[in-house]
Design a protein around this motif. Structure first.
Motif, short mmCIF file in Angstrom:
data_model
loop_
_atom_site.label_atom_id
_atom_site.label_comp_id
_atom_site.label_asym_id
_atom_site.label_seq_id
_atom_site.Cartn_x
_atom_site.Cartn_y
_atom_site.Cartn_z
N ARG B 45 0.84 -1.21 0.00
CA ARG B 45 0.00 0.00 0.00
C ARG B 45 0.87 1.26 0.00
O ARG B 45 0.51 2.27 -0.57
CB ARG B 45 -0.97 0.00 1.19
N MET B 48 1.94 1.87 -3.46
CA MET B 48 0.82 2.44 -4.24
C MET B 48 0.50 3.88 -3.83
O MET B 48 -0.36 4.52 -4.42
CB MET B 48 -0.44 1.60 -4.04
N GLY B 49 1.12 4.36 -2.75
CA GLY B 49 0.81 5.71 -2.27
C GLY B 49 -0.44 5.75 -1.42
O GLY B 49 -0.99 6.82 -1.19
N PHE B 50 -0.89 4.58 -0.93
CA PHE B 50 -2.07 4.56 -0.06
C PHE B 50 -1.69 4.69 1.41
O PHE B 50 -2.55 4.86 2.27
CB PHE B 50 -2.89 3.27 -0.27
N GLU B 52 1.44 6.59 3.85
CA GLU B 52 2.54 7.53 3.76
C GLU B 52 3.72 7.06 4.61
O GLU B 52 3.52 6.72 5.78
CB GLU B 52 2.07 8.91 4.23
N SER B 66 5.73 10.69 -4.49
CA SER B 66 5.36 11.83 -3.64
C SER B 66 3.93 12.23 -4.02
O SER B 66 3.36 11.68 -4.97
CB SER B 66 6.30 13.01 -3.88
N ALA B 67 3.38 13.18 -3.30
CA ALA B 67 2.02 13.64 -3.63
C ALA B 67 1.96 14.20 -5.05
O ALA B 67 0.95 14.09 -5.73
CB ALA B 67 1.57 14.69 -2.62
N VAL B 70 2.32 10.89 -7.52
CA VAL B 70 1.56 9.66 -7.28
C VAL B 70 0.62 9.29 -8.45
O VAL B 70 0.52 8.12 -8.83
CB VAL B 70 0.81 9.73 -5.93
N ASP B 71 -0.01 10.31 -9.05
CA ASP B 71 -0.95 10.01 -10.14
C ASP B 71 -0.22 9.40 -11.34
O ASP B 71 -0.68 8.42 -11.93
CB ASP B 71 -1.71 11.26 -10.56
N ARG B 74 0.91 5.81 -10.55
CA ARG B 74 -0.16 4.81 -10.58
C ARG B 74 -0.54 4.44 -12.01
O ARG B 74 -1.08 3.36 -12.25
CB ARG B 74 -1.39 5.34 -9.83
N GLN B 75 -0.25 5.33 -12.95
CA GLN B 75 -0.54 4.99 -14.34
C GLN B 75 0.46 3.97 -14.90
O GLN B 75 0.24 3.40 -15.95
CB GLN B 75 -0.54 6.27 -15.18
#
Lengths: 272, 207
Positions: B45, B48-50, B52, B66-67, B70-71, B74-75
């Motif tokens: 997790r 996956m960035g779920f 911290e 990082s924030a 993260v997007d 995840r791609q």
């Protein structure tokens, strides 16, 4: 047009006496609803008497900015009621619901009064703020819209947030496989919309056959031609339905910005 | 492809992960092994960035998590949580979900492609039109595993992919994962309790 029949004080008391029947069953089956029903009835009476007095002056002076201010007050009460019933933190919902309710009710009221009812044409005068925000038309429509938006938003917002919290694995799965935040929340919003709107659609299905709606009955009892009452009812159903979805989408769009952290995780939304 | 460097993670005063490091290259199958509650799922997790991290860093394809990133990270990942249940009417609906995302628009999903994967996983393609709640947990695990592999991502993260499978099927799945890593040049990281799966892996992280 016939004069609306007044209800005497004796008549009101006889009508209120009917409340004894639900109170009897609530007490017999120990539902714990007796006290809250009595409080709600007394509150309703006091609130309506005060509103009646207030509206009397509002109608007498009929100043557009005072009427609009009354709309703001109605909206504030609706917002606090909505946020309170959802049990979602005020810091998340207060601004989104305020914006969603106020802008939607305002725009749909203006749309209805100016384009559907065409007040200016019916009265042969120019469209003005005084006409659009006149107490007789603006306040009932604005209030009607707020009342409907309130019910739909409470049900939909609760379902939406509970869904994401309960089905966290599903939300994570979608986010973890490249979904945008809108894509990942879409199934939960879909479920929330279904839950909130299925009763509205079912109600629309049987309208006029099983259910005779309040607005129509009120107009007919008030002496209006049933044909006119039907047209009003049709439009009322349409504008309340439309306003409910617009306000919900606005609220969710704004609330989403405050409900997730920088990593897309739902923060603790329930609480005070 | 995946670089976990000195990662620490705490829930309040309870430290779940302490200075964990692990590297995985493309084409490699890795697993995280350990007792229940030792932080295996938490580590996935975190990747996956779920969750911290309180210390250390995680890199995917050279990009530090990082924030801000993260997007986009995840791609590049296909992710399968433990015992996932999706409320879809049919298996096909369930399988199609991630392929409808904008990020996966160019990725092809056909019955033929599924059949190819499913035959390697011991699944019958006729399951495709069945209601999603009519298959066993083990079948659902393999179905969702095939979805992860078909997404064509360079990193695949899987939580307990064989928890509902017998030993023979676990071995089948382990060999499937290893060949997917090789054929598609992907790095695969799985959390598992299964020593059968761990034995097939190129790298193992003991927690």
């Amino acid at each position: 047009m016939e004069q609306t029949l007044d209800i005497s004080i004796i008549g009101l008391l006889i009508g209120l006496a009917l409340m004894g029947i639900p109170l009897y069953f609530f007490r017999k089956y120990k539902t714990g609803l007796v006290q809250s029903t009595i409080i709600a009835t007394v509150r309703m009476i006091i609130q309506l008497v005060l509103i009646g007095l207030y509206l009397k002056y509002l109608f007498a002076y009929d100043l557009w900015y005072v009427n609009l201010l009354w709309g703001v007050i109605m909206c504030a009460v609706a917002t606090f009621t909505c946020v309170g019933r959802t049990h979602i933190k005020r810091s998340i919902l207060l601004v989104p619901v305020t914006v969603g309710f106020f802008t939607t009710a305002l725009l749909i009221s203006i749309y209805f009064l100016a384009l559907v009812l065409r007040l200016h044409e019916s009265m042969n005068i120019n469209l003005s703020l005084n006409l659009l925000f006149s107490a007789r038309y603006f306040i009932p429509i604005f209030g009607l819209l707020l009342g409907n938006m309130l019910g739909v938003n409470v049900l939909a917002l609760t379902t939406y947030y509970e869904g994401i919290q309960r089905e966290r694995q599903m939300y994570d799965y979608m986010l973890g496989n490249g979904a945008t935040r809108w894509e990942a929340t879409a199934p939960f919003l879909s479920a929330a919309i279904r839950k909130a709107f299925i009763p509205c659609i079912a109600n629309m299905m049987v309208m006029g056959i099983v259910a005779l709606p309040g607005t129509m009955i009120g107009q007919i009892l008030g002496g209006s031609d049933p044909n006119i009452a039907i047209k009003y009812q049709m439009m009322i159903v349409v504008i309340t339905f439309v306003a409910s979805i617009i306000s919900l989408m606005t609220t969710v769009a704004l609330a989403n910005r405050r409900s997730f952290d920088r990593f897309g995780r739902l923060i603790e939304v329930f609480g005070r | 492809m995946l670089k976990i460097s000195k990662v620490s993670l705490s829930y309040g005063s309870k430290q779940v992960l302490h200075d964990v490091s692990f590297h995985l290259q493309r084409g490699e199958l890795g697993c995280v092994l350990g007792e229940s509650g030792c932080g295996k799922t938490t580590l996935l997790r975190a990747v996956m960035g779920f969750e911290e991290c309180s210390g250390g860093s995680i890199e995917v394809d050279g990009i530090v998590l990082s924030a801000m990133t993260v997007d986009s990270l995840r791609q590049r990942i296909a992710y399968l949580p433990q015992e996932l249940s999706l409320p879809s009417p049919t298996i096909w609906d369930m399988v199609s979900i991630p392929f409808s995302f904008k990020a996966n628009k160019g990725v092809e999903l056909t019955e033929e492609l599924l059949q190819r994967e499913w035959s390697r996983l011991g699944l019958d393609i006729h399951l495709i039109n069945r209601p999603s709640n009519s298959v066993s947990v083990g079948q659902r695990q393999r179905i969702m595993l095939s979805v992860c592999c078909l997404l064509g991502k360079p990193l695949i993260i899987i939580d307990e992919p064989t928890s509902a499978l017998d030993n023979d099927t676990t071995l089948l799945v382990a060999n499937y994962l290893k060949s997917v890593a090789r054929e598609r040049d992907a790095a695969i990281l799985a959390v598992t309790h299964s020593h059968t799966l761990a034995e097939v892996c190129d790298k193992t992280l003991h927690l």
